[in-house]
Design an enzyme around this catalytic site. Structure first.
Site, PDB file in Angstrom:
ATOM      1  N   GLY A  12       4.616   4.127   5.813  1.00 21.82           N
ATOM      2  CA  GLY A  12       5.745   4.523   4.958  1.00 21.82           C
ATOM      3  C   GLY A  12       5.634   5.961   4.498  1.00 21.82           C
ATOM      4  O   GLY A  12       5.830   6.269   3.321  1.00 21.82           O
ATOM      5  N   ALA A  13       5.357   6.855   5.459  1.00 23.12           N
ATOM      6  CA  ALA A  13       5.131   8.261   5.083  1.00 23.12           C
ATOM      7  C   ALA A  13       6.340   9.138   5.414  1.00 23.12           C
ATOM      8  O   ALA A  13       6.238  10.356   5.458  1.00 23.12           O
ATOM      9  CB  ALA A  13       3.879   8.798   5.783  1.00 23.12           C
ATOM     10  N   SER A  14       7.492   8.519   5.643  1.00 22.34           N
ATOM     11  CA  SER A  14       8.672   9.324   5.977  1.00 22.34           C
ATOM     12  C   SER A  14       9.328   9.937   4.742  1.00 22.34           C
ATOM     13  O   SER A  14      10.210  10.778   4.879  1.00 22.34           O
ATOM     14  CB  SER A  14       9.682   8.479   6.768  1.00 22.34           C
ATOM     15  OG  SER A  14      10.000   7.290   6.088  1.00 22.34           O
ATOM     16  N   ARG A  15       8.932   9.497   3.563  1.00 20.47           N
ATOM     17  CA  ARG A  15       9.463  10.118   2.341  1.00 20.47           C
ATOM     18  C   ARG A  15       8.609   9.692   1.149  1.00 20.47           C
ATOM     19  O   ARG A  15       7.636   8.962   1.300  1.00 20.47           O
ATOM     20  CB  ARG A  15      10.923   9.722   2.114  1.00 20.47           C
ATOM     21  CG  ARG A  15      11.158   8.242   2.027  1.00 20.47           C
ATOM     22  CD  ARG A  15      12.601   7.915   1.637  1.00 20.47           C
ATOM     23  NE  ARG A  15      12.753   6.480   1.492  1.00 20.47           N
ATOM     24  CZ  ARG A  15      13.077   5.652   2.478  1.00 20.47           C
ATOM     25  NH1 ARG A  15      13.303   6.126   3.673  1.00 20.47           N
ATOM     26  NH2 ARG A  15      13.175   4.347   2.256  1.00 20.47           N
ATOM     27  N   VAL A  64       5.735  -2.498   9.666  1.00 17.83           N
ATOM     28  CA  VAL A  64       4.472  -3.127   9.242  1.00 17.83           C
ATOM     29  C   VAL A  64       4.571  -4.646   9.190  1.00 17.83           C
ATOM     30  O   VAL A  64       3.550  -5.340   9.212  1.00 17.83           O
ATOM     31  CB  VAL A  64       3.988  -2.584   7.874  1.00 17.83           C
ATOM     32  CG1 VAL A  64       3.693  -1.093   7.934  1.00 17.83           C
ATOM     33  CG2 VAL A  64       4.978  -2.915   6.750  1.00 17.83           C
ATOM     34  N   ASN A  90       0.905   2.110   2.226  1.00 21.46           N
ATOM     35  CA  ASN A  90       1.862   2.568   1.207  1.00 21.46           C
ATOM     36  C   ASN A  90       3.255   1.978   1.394  1.00 21.46           C
ATOM     37  O   ASN A  90       4.009   1.866   0.422  1.00 21.46           O
ATOM     38  CB  ASN A  90       1.921   4.105   1.265  1.00 21.46           C
ATOM     39  CG  ASN A  90       3.135   4.649   0.546  1.00 21.46           C
ATOM     40  OD1 ASN A  90       3.152   4.750  -0.683  1.00 21.46           O
ATOM     41  ND2 ASN A  90       4.189   4.984   1.279  1.00 21.46           N
ATOM     42  N   TYR A 155       8.817  -8.630  -6.134  1.00 23.26           N
ATOM     43  CA  TYR A 155       8.098  -7.359  -5.975  1.00 23.26           C
ATOM     44  C   TYR A 155       6.764  -7.420  -6.732  1.00 23.26           C
ATOM     45  O   TYR A 155       5.707  -7.079  -6.200  1.00 23.26           O
ATOM     46  CB  TYR A 155       8.987  -6.233  -6.523  1.00 23.26           C
ATOM     47  CG  TYR A 155       8.411  -4.846  -6.430  1.00 23.26           C
ATOM     48  CD1 TYR A 155       8.426  -4.134  -5.239  1.00 23.26           C
ATOM     49  CD2 TYR A 155       7.853  -4.226  -7.555  1.00 23.26           C
ATOM     50  CE1 TYR A 155       7.911  -2.850  -5.159  1.00 23.26           C
ATOM     51  CE2 TYR A 155       7.332  -2.948  -7.490  1.00 23.26           C
ATOM     52  CZ  TYR A 155       7.361  -2.262  -6.291  1.00 23.26           C
ATOM     53  OH  TYR A 155       6.845  -0.989  -6.223  1.00 23.26           O
ATOM     54  N   LYS A 159       2.888  -7.134  -5.360  1.00 18.43           N
ATOM     55  CA  LYS A 159       2.022  -6.038  -5.813  1.00 18.43           C
ATOM     56  C   LYS A 159       0.757  -6.577  -6.488  1.00 18.43           C
ATOM     57  O   LYS A 159      -0.309  -5.956  -6.409  1.00 18.43           O
ATOM     58  CB  LYS A 159       2.806  -5.101  -6.730  1.00 18.43           C
ATOM     59  CG  LYS A 159       3.917  -4.331  -6.000  1.00 18.43           C
ATOM     60  CD  LYS A 159       3.334  -3.431  -4.922  1.00 18.43           C
ATOM     61  CE  LYS A 159       4.362  -2.637  -4.157  1.00 18.43           C
ATOM     62  NZ  LYS A 159       3.781  -1.767  -3.153  1.00 18.43           N
ATOM     63  N   ILE A 188       7.457   6.516 -10.739  1.00 18.42           N
ATOM     64  CA  ILE A 188       7.350   7.758  -9.958  1.00 18.42           C
ATOM     65  C   ILE A 188       8.737   8.104  -9.422  1.00 18.42           C
ATOM     66  O   ILE A 188       9.429   7.225  -8.888  1.00 18.42           O
ATOM     67  CB  ILE A 188       6.371   7.568  -8.769  1.00 18.42           C
ATOM     68  CG1 ILE A 188       5.019   6.995  -9.256  1.00 18.42           C
ATOM     69  CG2 ILE A 188       6.180   8.875  -8.016  1.00 18.42           C
ATOM     70  CD1 ILE A 188       4.251   7.840 -10.231  1.00 18.42           C
TER      71      ILE A 188
HETATM   72  P1  NAP Z   1      10.506   4.942  -0.854  1.00 21.39           P
HETATM   73  O1  NAP Z   1      10.887   6.318  -1.249  1.00 21.39           O
HETATM   74  O2  NAP Z   1      11.549   3.877  -0.836  1.00 21.39           O
HETATM   75  O3  NAP Z   1       9.776   5.023   0.562  1.00 21.39           O
HETATM   76  C1  NAP Z   1       9.359   3.834   1.193  1.00 21.39           C
HETATM   77  C2  NAP Z   1       8.670   4.177   2.489  1.00 21.39           C
HETATM   78  O4  NAP Z   1       8.260   2.939   3.112  1.00 21.39           O
HETATM   79  C3  NAP Z   1       9.569   4.881   3.467  1.00 21.39           C
HETATM   80  O5  NAP Z   1       8.817   5.861   4.159  1.00 21.39           O
HETATM   81  C4  NAP Z   1       9.994   3.778   4.427  1.00 21.39           C
HETATM   82  O6  NAP Z   1      10.250   4.278   5.722  1.00 21.39           O
HETATM   83  C5  NAP Z   1       8.745   2.917   4.446  1.00 21.39           C
HETATM   84  N1  NAP Z   1       8.978   1.543   4.875  1.00 21.39           N
HETATM   85  C6  NAP Z   1       9.808   0.625   4.314  1.00 21.39           C
HETATM   86  N2  NAP Z   1       9.751  -0.516   4.999  1.00 21.39           N
HETATM   87  C7  NAP Z   1       8.880  -0.319   6.023  1.00 21.39           C
HETATM   88  C8  NAP Z   1       8.399  -1.128   7.081  1.00 21.39           C
HETATM   89  N3  NAP Z   1       8.813  -2.391   7.237  1.00 21.39           N
HETATM   90  N4  NAP Z   1       7.492  -0.613   7.951  1.00 21.39           N
HETATM   91  C9  NAP Z   1       7.064   0.664   7.816  1.00 21.39           C
HETATM   92  N5  NAP Z   1       7.495   1.491   6.825  1.00 21.39           N
HETATM   93  C10 NAP Z   1       8.386   0.991   5.949  1.00 21.39           C
HETATM   94  O7  NAP Z   1       9.355   4.374  -1.799  1.00 21.39           O
HETATM   95  P2  NAP Z   1       8.287   5.119  -2.745  1.00 21.39           P
HETATM   96  O8  NAP Z   1       8.844   5.163  -4.103  1.00 21.39           O
HETATM   97  O9  NAP Z   1       7.773   6.336  -2.086  1.00 21.39           O
HETATM   98  O10 NAP Z   1       7.153   3.986  -2.768  1.00 21.39           O
HETATM   99  C11 NAP Z   1       6.020   4.009  -1.930  1.00 21.39           C
HETATM  100  C12 NAP Z   1       5.090   2.874  -2.345  1.00 21.39           C
HETATM  101  O11 NAP Z   1       4.750   3.033  -3.729  1.00 21.39           O
HETATM  102  C13 NAP Z   1       5.722   1.488  -2.225  1.00 21.39           C
HETATM  103  O12 NAP Z   1       4.756   0.561  -1.816  1.00 21.39           O
HETATM  104  C14 NAP Z   1       6.169   1.185  -3.641  1.00 21.39           C
HETATM  105  O13 NAP Z   1       6.244  -0.187  -3.891  1.00 21.39           O
HETATM  106  C15 NAP Z   1       5.057   1.848  -4.436  1.00 21.39           C
HETATM  107  N6  NAP Z   1       5.422   2.182  -5.814  1.00 21.39           N
HETATM  108  C16 NAP Z   1       6.450   3.051  -6.096  1.00 21.39           C
HETATM  109  C17 NAP Z   1       6.742   3.333  -7.419  1.00 21.39           C
HETATM  110  C18 NAP Z   1       7.836   4.287  -7.815  1.00 21.39           C
HETATM  111  O14 NAP Z   1       8.097   4.410  -9.028  1.00 21.39           O
HETATM  112  N7  NAP Z   1       8.482   4.974  -6.894  1.00 21.39           N
HETATM  113  C19 NAP Z   1       6.010   2.746  -8.447  1.00 21.39           C
HETATM  114  C20 NAP Z   1       4.986   1.869  -8.132  1.00 21.39           C
HETATM  115  C21 NAP Z   1       4.695   1.606  -6.806  1.00 21.39           C
HETATM  116  P3  NAP Z   1      11.584   3.927   6.572  1.00 21.39           P
HETATM  117  O15 NAP Z   1      12.760   4.474   5.820  1.00 21.39           O
HETATM  118  O16 NAP Z   1      11.361   4.603   7.864  1.00 21.39           O
HETATM  119  O17 NAP Z   1      11.630   2.440   6.659  1.00 21.39           O
END
Ligand code: NAP
Length: 247
Positions: A12-15, A64, A90, A155, A159, A188
Site C-alpha cells: 500500500g505504498a501508492s499514497r 494483498v 501497511n 476496522y 487492527k 494522520i
Molecule cells: P490510504 O491513503 O487510503 O492508502 C491506502 C493504501 O493501501 C493505498 O496505497 C492503496 O493502494 C493500498 N491498498 C488498499 N487495498 C489494497 C490491497 N488489497 N492490496 C494492496 N494495497 C492495497 O491510507 P493511509 O491513511 O495511508 O493508511 C495506511 C495504513 O495506515 C492503513 O493500514 C491504515 O489502516 C493505517 N492507519 C491510518 C490512519 C490515518 O489516520 N490515516 C490511522 C491509523 C492507521 P491502491 O489504491 O493501489 O489500492
C-alpha cells in the site's frame, strides 16, 4: 545510509502513509518495492519521488488479499534481488458503518485486506528471511484497534488482530534473528481521513494533547527506526504515534 544493501517491500505504498514509509526507507539506502493494488499511476509517482531524492525502487502490483498473487510477486522479487530484508505491512482499507448496518461483504473485504493480507505477505516473505537469519517486519495497526470507535467495529477488530498476530510472529521468529513490531498511528492526514466531516475532525483534535493531526512522515520515522539495526533488541512491541491521543 543505515539501510544500504537492504531490500524492502512496502504494501500500500501508492499514497499516504505507505508512500512516506517507502520514501524514508529509500532515503536511508534501501531498494524499495512499492506495492499497490489499483493505483498504478500513483505507485509510479512514489517511485519517481524515490528517484528524485537519489534512491532506488520499483513498483509491484498485487492485491494483498489474494494469496497466489502475493506469492507470485514475492517470488519475482526473490528472483530479481535474491532476498527481502524488510517487510512493512501497511495496506489497509476502512468500510465504516454502525454494526446494525454492517453488510457481510464489507466485513469480509476489511478482514481480507487488513488482516488476512498481513498473514499472506508475512508468510510469503519469511522464507527468505529465515534462510538469511535476519529480517525486520513492521505492521501498521491503528489507535482505533486499541481504544475502539463507534462505527468502526470491523476496522478496529482487524487492527487489534494485527497486534496479536505480531506478538505471536515475534515469538515464533525471534530465534531466527527476525523482529516483528507494530506501529499504531493516531489521526494522520491522508486520503483515508480527508473525507471526514469537519465536526468529526474537530472532535478528534480535542482529544490530541499535542494539538495537531499527524502527517505520514510522523509514522515513517518510527518505521525507519524499527527497520534499522538501531532497534535490534526490540521485538513484539506496539509503538503508538498518536500525539498522545491514547496513552
Ligand atoms: P490510504 O491513503 O487510503 O492508502 C491506502 C493504501 O493501501 C493505498 O496505497 C492503496 O493502494 C493500498 N491498498 C488498499 N487495498 C489494497 C490491497 N488489497 N492490496 C494492496 N494495497 C492495497 O491510507 P493511509 O491513511 O495511508 O493508511 C495506511 C495504513 O495506515 C492503513 O493500514 C491504515 O489502516 C493505517 N492507519 C491510518 C490512519 C490515518 O489516520 N490515516 C490511522 C491509523 C492507521 P491502491 O489504491 O493501489 O489500492
Amino acid at each position: 545510509m543505515i539501510l544500504n544493501d537492504k531490500i524492502a517491500l512496502v504494501t500500500g505504498a501508492s499514497r499516504g502513509i505507505g508512500r512516506a514509509i517507502a520514501l524514508s526507507l529509500a532515503k536511508a539506502g534501501a531498494f524499495v518495492y512499492v506495492n499497490y493494488s489499483a493505483s498504478a499511476d500513483e505507485a509510479d509517482k512514489t517511485v519517481s519521488l524515490i528517484e528524485e531524492q537519489g534512491g532506488r525502487g520499483q513498483k509491484t502490483g498485487f492485491n494483498v488479499a489474494t494469496p497466489a498473487d502475493v506469492e507470485g510477486a514475492v517470488q519475482t522479487i526473490l528472483d530479481e534481488k535474491g532476498k527481502i530484508d524488510i517487510l512493512v505491512n501497511n495496506a489497509g482499507i476502512a468500510r465504516d458503518t454502525l454494526l446494525m448496518r454492517l453488510k457481510e461483504e464489507d466485513l469480509d473485504a476489511v478482514f481480507a485486506v487488513n488482516l488476512k493480507g498481513i498473514f499472506h505477505c508475512t508468510r510469503a516473505v519469511i522464507k527468505s528471511m529465515i534462510k538469511n537469519r535476519q529480517g525486520k517486519i513492521v505492521n501498521i495497526s491503528s489507535v482505533v484497534g486499541e481504544m475502539g470507535n463507534a462505527g468502526q467495529s470491523v476496522y478496529s477488530a482487524t487492527k487489534a488482530g494485527i497486534i496479536g498476530f505480531t506478538r505471536s510472529v515475534a515469538r515464533e521468529l525471534a530465534p531466527r534473528g527476525i523482529t516483528a513490531n507494530v506501529v499504531s498511528p493516531g489521526f494522520i492526514i491522508t486520503e483515508m481521513t480527508e473525507g471526514l466531516p469537519d465536526s468529526v475532525r474537530e472532535a478528534y483534535l480535542k482529544d490530541i494533547p499535542l494539538g495537531r493531526f499527524g502527517g505520514p512522515d510522523d509514522i515513517a520515522s518510527m518505521v525507519l527506526f524499527l527497520c534499522s539495526d538501531q532497534s535490534s533488541y526490540v521485538t513484539g512491541q506496539v509503538f503508538r504515534v498518536n500525539g498522545g491521543m491514547y496513552m
